[in-house]
Write a protein that holds these residues in place. Structure first.
Motif, short mmCIF file in Angstrom:
data_model
loop_
_atom_site.label_atom_id
_atom_site.label_comp_id
_atom_site.label_asym_id
_atom_site.label_seq_id
_atom_site.Cartn_x
_atom_site.Cartn_y
_atom_site.Cartn_z
N ILE A 1 -12.87 24.88 35.65
CA ILE A 1 -14.16 24.87 35.21
C ILE A 1 -14.85 24.30 36.25
N ALA A 2 -16.08 24.87 36.60
CA ALA A 2 -16.85 24.53 37.43
C ALA A 2 -18.25 23.98 36.75
N HIS A 3 -19.17 23.10 37.35
CA HIS A 3 -20.41 22.64 36.90
C HIS A 3 -21.27 22.96 38.05
N LEU A 4 -22.32 23.46 37.53
CA LEU A 4 -23.66 23.76 38.19
C LEU A 4 -24.55 22.74 38.01
N ALA A 5 -24.53 21.82 38.85
CA ALA A 5 -25.33 20.63 38.48
C ALA A 5 -26.65 20.37 38.79
N GLY A 6 -27.33 19.37 38.26
CA GLY A 6 -28.91 19.41 38.51
C GLY A 6 -29.35 18.00 39.11
N HIS A 7 -30.60 17.83 39.33
CA HIS A 7 -31.11 16.58 40.04
C HIS A 7 -31.49 15.61 38.78
N GLY A 8 -32.03 14.31 39.24
CA GLY A 8 -32.63 13.40 38.34
C GLY A 8 -31.65 12.84 37.35
N GLU A 9 -32.02 11.95 36.72
CA GLU A 9 -31.02 11.11 35.81
C GLU A 9 -30.21 12.03 34.77
N VAL A 10 -31.13 12.97 34.07
CA VAL A 10 -30.67 14.08 33.07
C VAL A 10 -29.19 14.89 33.88
N GLY A 11 -29.93 15.28 35.23
CA GLY A 11 -28.49 15.93 35.87
C GLY A 11 -27.44 15.23 36.06
N ALA A 12 -27.69 13.95 36.50
CA ALA A 12 -26.54 12.86 36.68
C ALA A 12 -25.64 12.80 35.41
N LEU A 13 -26.35 12.37 34.41
CA LEU A 13 -25.79 12.33 32.90
C LEU A 13 -24.94 13.38 32.47
N ARG A 14 -25.36 14.58 32.72
CA ARG A 14 -24.62 15.93 32.27
C ARG A 14 -23.57 15.96 33.12
N ARG A 15 -23.76 15.72 34.62
CA ARG A 15 -22.33 15.83 35.43
C ARG A 15 -21.39 14.62 35.07
N ARG A 16 -21.89 13.51 34.71
CA ARG A 16 -20.95 12.31 34.26
C ARG A 16 -20.15 12.96 33.05
N GLY A 17 -20.72 13.41 32.06
CA GLY A 17 -20.09 14.06 30.82
C GLY A 17 -19.08 14.82 31.33
N PHE A 18 -19.36 15.91 32.08
CA PHE A 18 -18.65 17.10 32.53
C PHE A 18 -17.24 16.28 33.07
N GLU A 19 -17.30 15.48 34.03
CA GLU A 19 -16.48 15.02 34.82
C GLU A 19 -15.45 14.06 33.89
N ALA A 20 -16.05 13.39 32.97
CA ALA A 20 -15.35 12.59 32.15
C ALA A 20 -14.41 13.46 31.03
N ALA A 21 -14.99 14.29 30.71
CA ALA A 21 -14.15 15.29 29.83
C ALA A 21 -12.96 15.99 30.45
N MET A 22 -13.29 16.54 31.73
CA MET A 22 -12.32 17.36 32.23
C MET A 22 -11.12 16.43 32.82
N ARG A 23 -11.34 15.09 33.31
CA ARG A 23 -10.39 14.08 33.61
C ARG A 23 -9.66 13.46 32.42
N ALA A 24 -10.31 13.51 31.43
CA ALA A 24 -9.68 13.20 30.12
C ALA A 24 -8.53 14.10 29.80
N ARG A 25 -8.39 15.56 30.04
CA ARG A 25 -7.70 16.52 29.60
C ARG A 25 -6.78 16.65 31.17
N GLY A 26 -7.00 15.72 32.09
CA GLY A 26 -6.07 15.96 33.28
C GLY A 26 -6.59 17.16 34.10
N ALA A 27 -7.60 17.67 34.01
CA ALA A 27 -8.20 18.68 34.79
C ALA A 27 -9.01 18.19 35.85
N GLU A 28 -9.16 18.79 37.13
CA GLU A 28 -9.96 18.33 38.28
C GLU A 28 -11.29 19.01 37.92
N PRO A 29 -12.37 18.17 37.98
CA PRO A 29 -13.51 18.81 37.96
C PRO A 29 -14.34 19.33 39.24
N LEU A 30 -14.71 20.33 39.28
CA LEU A 30 -15.39 21.08 40.28
C LEU A 30 -16.73 21.15 40.19
#
Length: 336
Positions: free
Chosen positions: A181-210
């Motif tokens: 699963i890849a995440h097309l990221a965005g700028h600003g704090e909103v973008g950073a928070l959405r990226r953080r949530g994506f990465e946390a969910a991926m790592r919790a399931r043992g998947a590598e975030p892209l």
């Protein structure tokens, strides 16, 4: 016959004139039965406040400045609708300005509103120079809607729980069986928070975030998807930072001959009106923009009554909207 006055409304409702004023300003400090009595009297008498006289007596213009990050973003439309519904009910009128255009022209973002003597300011989206808002809040009530950056004394913030929403949609894709699963990221704090949530969910399931850097535009989503799908091991699912980027991703997938969701699942964020178009029917996260707008208006109205105090932060609860652009990964995955 003379037009009804606020005194007539008070007498009909059996309350004081000051309580009628509170109801007309949509104050939260009025008991429901008293509010109902006043509103019933207003309807029965056909009472309409005299805006000019009220402005003079209150030394207010009955206007609210609304500074938008970018008028082109459709997500703002629903937020503005929620904002205006409550402000209009309180006898206030919105004056809009496009921060993107003001920045391009080198104009001070808030100066026109100060010159017009607006009663308060609502900043919608991510606007640079957040430091200036603290100084502005000492002159008028200021509320930020839909962004997290502007944590200044006396400035209220109403935003979505973006990290939680990103975890929701990423968990949905993981639950369908996707691992690339890849995440097309965005700028600003909103973008950073959405990226953080994506990465946390991926790592919790043992998947590598892209993660592929991008922005909040359709063009950015298109270009980011072309880059991702041009690599040797393609992702089977994309979580885009917002619906506009997701639309760009859908265009790129179509040009490359990929079926959505058969070959590639695509999800967005914001649940804009565009995402609900039948020929797109995009899986996305509903950040409750209408409710966010209403809460921002509520905070502003409260600031009129209680201008002092620390700024408050309120996060609306996101919800996943599963539609037609996400499904299980293709058998065997996609190869380059």
């Amino acid at each position: 016959m003379r037009p009804p006055t606020i005194r007539d409304v008070a007498e009909r409702a059996g309350v004081s004139k000051s309580l009628v004023s509170l109801v007309l300003r949509d104050s939260g400090r009025v008991r429901p039965e008293k509010r109902d009595a006043v509103l019933r009297a207003v309807r029965e008498l056909g009472y309409r406040p005299n805006a000019a006289a009220r402005s003079l007596s209150e030394q207010r213009t009955r206007t609210v400045g609304v500074l938008l990050d970018d008028l082109r973003n459709p997500w703002f439309v629903e937020l503005l609708d929620g904002l205006n519904s409550l402000l209009h009910g309180a006898g206030l009128h919105m004056l809009l300005a496009d921060a993107r255009l003001n920045r391009r022209l080198g104009h001070d973002l808030a100066e026109p509103f100060v010159d017009l003597g607006v009663d308060g300011l609502v900043v919608v989206g991510t606007v640079p120079d957040a430091g200036a808002l603290g100084a502005l809040a000492r002159r008028m009530p200021v509320v930020v809607a839909g962004a997290h950056e502007h944590r200044a004394p006396g400035v209220d913030v109403v935003a979505g729980d973006d990290e939680r929403g990103a975890r929701l949609v990423t968990g949905h894709l993981l639950g369908l069986g996707h691992r690339r699963i890849a995440h097309l990221a965005g700028h600003g704090e909103v973008g950073a928070l959405r990226r953080r949530g994506f990465e946390a969910a991926m790592r919790a399931r043992g998947a590598e975030p892209l993660v592929e850097p991008g922005d909040l535009t359709e063009e950015g989503g298109y270009r980011g998807t072309v880059r991702l799908l041009g690599r040797g091991e393609r992702p089977t699912a994309l979580f885009c930072v917002n619906d506009m980027a997701a639309i760009g991703a859908l265009s790129a997938a179509a040009e490359l001959g990929l079926r959505v969701p058969g070959d590639l699942s695509v999800a967005g964020y914001d649940n804009t009106g565009v995402s609900r178009l039948r020929h797109l029917w995009l899986t996305t996260v509903d950040a409750a923009p209408h409710e966010m707008g209403r809460r921002a208006a509520r905070r502003l109205l409260d600031r009129f009554e209680r201008p002092d105090g620390e700024g408050l932060v309120h996060l609306t609860v996101p919800a996943l909207r599963v539609r037609g652009t996400t499904g299980p990964p293709p058998a065997g995955g996609l190869t380059g």
